[in-house]
Design an enzyme around this catalytic site. Structure first.
Site, PDB file in Angstrom:
ATOM      1  N   HIS A  98      61.585  51.385  44.497  1.00  0.00           N
ATOM      2  CA  HIS A  98      62.714  51.849  43.682  1.00  0.00           C
ATOM      3  C   HIS A  98      62.318  53.130  42.948  1.00  0.00           C
ATOM      4  O   HIS A  98      61.165  53.282  42.526  1.00  0.00           O
ATOM      5  CB  HIS A  98      63.117  50.754  42.677  1.00  0.00           C
ATOM      6  CG  HIS A  98      64.424  51.040  42.022  1.00  0.00           C
ATOM      7  ND1 HIS A  98      64.540  51.933  40.990  1.00  0.00           N
ATOM      8  CD2 HIS A  98      65.669  50.583  42.288  1.00  0.00           C
ATOM      9  CE1 HIS A  98      65.829  52.006  40.631  1.00  0.00           C
ATOM     10  NE2 HIS A  98      66.525  51.194  41.409  1.00  0.00           N
ATOM     11  N   GLU A 168      69.388  55.274  48.050  1.00  0.00           N
ATOM     12  CA  GLU A 168      69.677  55.265  46.625  1.00  0.00           C
ATOM     13  C   GLU A 168      69.382  56.634  46.029  1.00  0.00           C
ATOM     14  O   GLU A 168      68.293  56.872  45.502  1.00  0.00           O
ATOM     15  CB  GLU A 168      68.807  54.178  45.977  1.00  0.00           C
ATOM     16  CG  GLU A 168      69.339  53.724  44.668  1.00  0.00           C
ATOM     17  CD  GLU A 168      68.607  52.483  44.140  1.00  0.00           C
ATOM     18  OE1 GLU A 168      69.296  51.555  43.757  1.00  0.00           O
ATOM     19  OE2 GLU A 168      67.375  52.473  44.095  1.00  0.00           O
ATOM     20  N   GLY A 174      72.995  54.922  37.709  1.00  0.00           N
ATOM     21  CA  GLY A 174      73.297  54.711  36.291  1.00  0.00           C
ATOM     22  C   GLY A 174      74.474  55.514  35.793  1.00  0.00           C
ATOM     23  O   GLY A 174      74.599  55.742  34.588  1.00  0.00           O
ATOM     24  N   SER A 216      75.445  53.519  41.198  1.00  0.00           N
ATOM     25  CA  SER A 216      76.800  53.408  40.633  1.00  0.00           C
ATOM     26  C   SER A 216      77.789  52.750  41.587  1.00  0.00           C
ATOM     27  O   SER A 216      78.937  53.196  41.701  1.00  0.00           O
ATOM     28  CB  SER A 216      77.303  54.771  40.174  1.00  0.00           C
ATOM     29  OG  SER A 216      76.425  55.296  39.198  1.00  0.00           O
TER      30      SER A 216
HETATM   31  P1  13P Z   1      73.272  51.567  39.032  1.00  0.00           P
HETATM   32  O1  13P Z   1      74.129  50.662  39.879  1.00  0.00           O
HETATM   33  O2  13P Z   1      73.235  51.195  37.590  1.00  0.00           O
HETATM   34  O3  13P Z   1      73.565  53.001  39.295  1.00  0.00           O
HETATM   35  O4  13P Z   1      71.769  51.330  39.517  1.00  0.00           O
HETATM   36  C1  13P Z   1      71.482  51.537  40.830  1.00  0.00           C
HETATM   37  C2  13P Z   1      70.134  51.010  41.020  1.00  0.00           C
HETATM   38  O5  13P Z   1      69.159  51.590  40.584  1.00  0.00           O
HETATM   39  C3  13P Z   1      70.036  49.713  41.711  1.00  0.00           C
HETATM   40  O6  13P Z   1      68.750  49.493  42.130  1.00  0.00           O
END
Ligand code: 13P
Length: 256
Positions: A98, A168, A174, A216
């Protein structure tokens, strides 16, 4: 991991603040997750909650996972958690690579060792790749290729049945649905990731690896991304911390 189901994976990150709150959130999600037949739901909670949460549901529609793992199963590694230890308390999945862990210094080599060890132990690996920004010369594609190729270096093809790739992009994490990837961009990334997997392995293997999206993902954008982005599910951050929002995502996904 059934290929005909969509994967909705919650990444709770460093939340909730107590086991009591974690159990409450789990119970609220379980009400819907246990009924959504076309969805495999996974809750990746802080590791200290895994043992308790995994005892709270005995079916397979809802599984529990971790957010990181070490590459050794025992030894002098203070503070680390091994694949076998996580499995022994009920973890079925683990997120690896991540961006929030990479930001703390995790290298491509570390990610590769973790992926290999977790797959060897029989965990389902949710491997994250993503660029921090896009550029007009598409150098970010080179960066993504490097992340993916190095993470899978030396990983035997018979372990790929337990692999999930998460695209991602850091620029979308976020924020809100409006800032997320578009379904067009997602579809491009889906094809790009499949192409690299086909180059490393074979077309058959590459086409069986689920590719999901994180950044998001919210009730407002999941339908469009599933319909036009051609993805196999989502890794959900902030929207997984409110049962009502997460359950809405489960219901929308189940209805497609
Ligand atoms: P958000 O859904 O808060 O953008 O986070 C994405 C994330 O980092 C999931 O691993």
């Amino acid at each position: 991991m059934s290929k005909d189901k969509k994967l909705i994976i919650a990444n709770w990150k460093l939340n909730p603040e107590s086991l009591k709150d974690a159990k409450k959130l789990f119970v609220d999600i379980k009400k819907v997750a246990s009924r959504t037949q076309k969805v495999q739901t996974v809750i990746c909670s802080p590791s200290v909650y895994i043992a308790e949460l995994s005892k709270m549901y005995s079916g397979h529609r809802l599984e529990v996972g971790a957010q990181d793992v070490f590459w050794e199963n025992k030894g002098k590694h203070t503070g680390e958690l091994s694949p076998t230890a996580l499995k022994s308390v009920g973890a079925k999945y683990v997120i690896i690579g991540h961006s929030e862990r990479r930001a703390l210094g995790e290298s491509n080599t570390d990610v590769n060792k973790k992926v290999a060890a977790a797959l060897k132990a029989g965990l389902n690996v949710v491997l994250c790749i993503g660029e921090s920004k896009r550029d007009s010369q598409a150098l970010y594609l080179k960066f993504l290729r490097e992340e993916l190729e190095s993470a899978l270096s030396g990983v035997p093809k018979n372990h790929l049945k337990n692999l999930i790739i998460t695209y991602e992009p850091l620029w979308a994490i976020g924020k809100s649905a409006d800032d997320a990837v578009s379904s067009h961009q997602m579809h491009e990334m889906y094809l790009f990731i499949r192409k690299i997997l086909t180059e490393i392995y074979t077309k058959n293997i590459a086409f069986n690896v689920p590719i999901i999206y994180g950044g998001s993902a919210e009730p407002d954008n999941v339908k469009e991304l599933l319909d036009s982005g051609e993805i196999d599910g989502f890794l959900v951050g902030h929207s997984s911390l409110k049962a009502s929002q997460f359950n809405e995502i489960l219901k929308i996904t189940n209805s497609i």
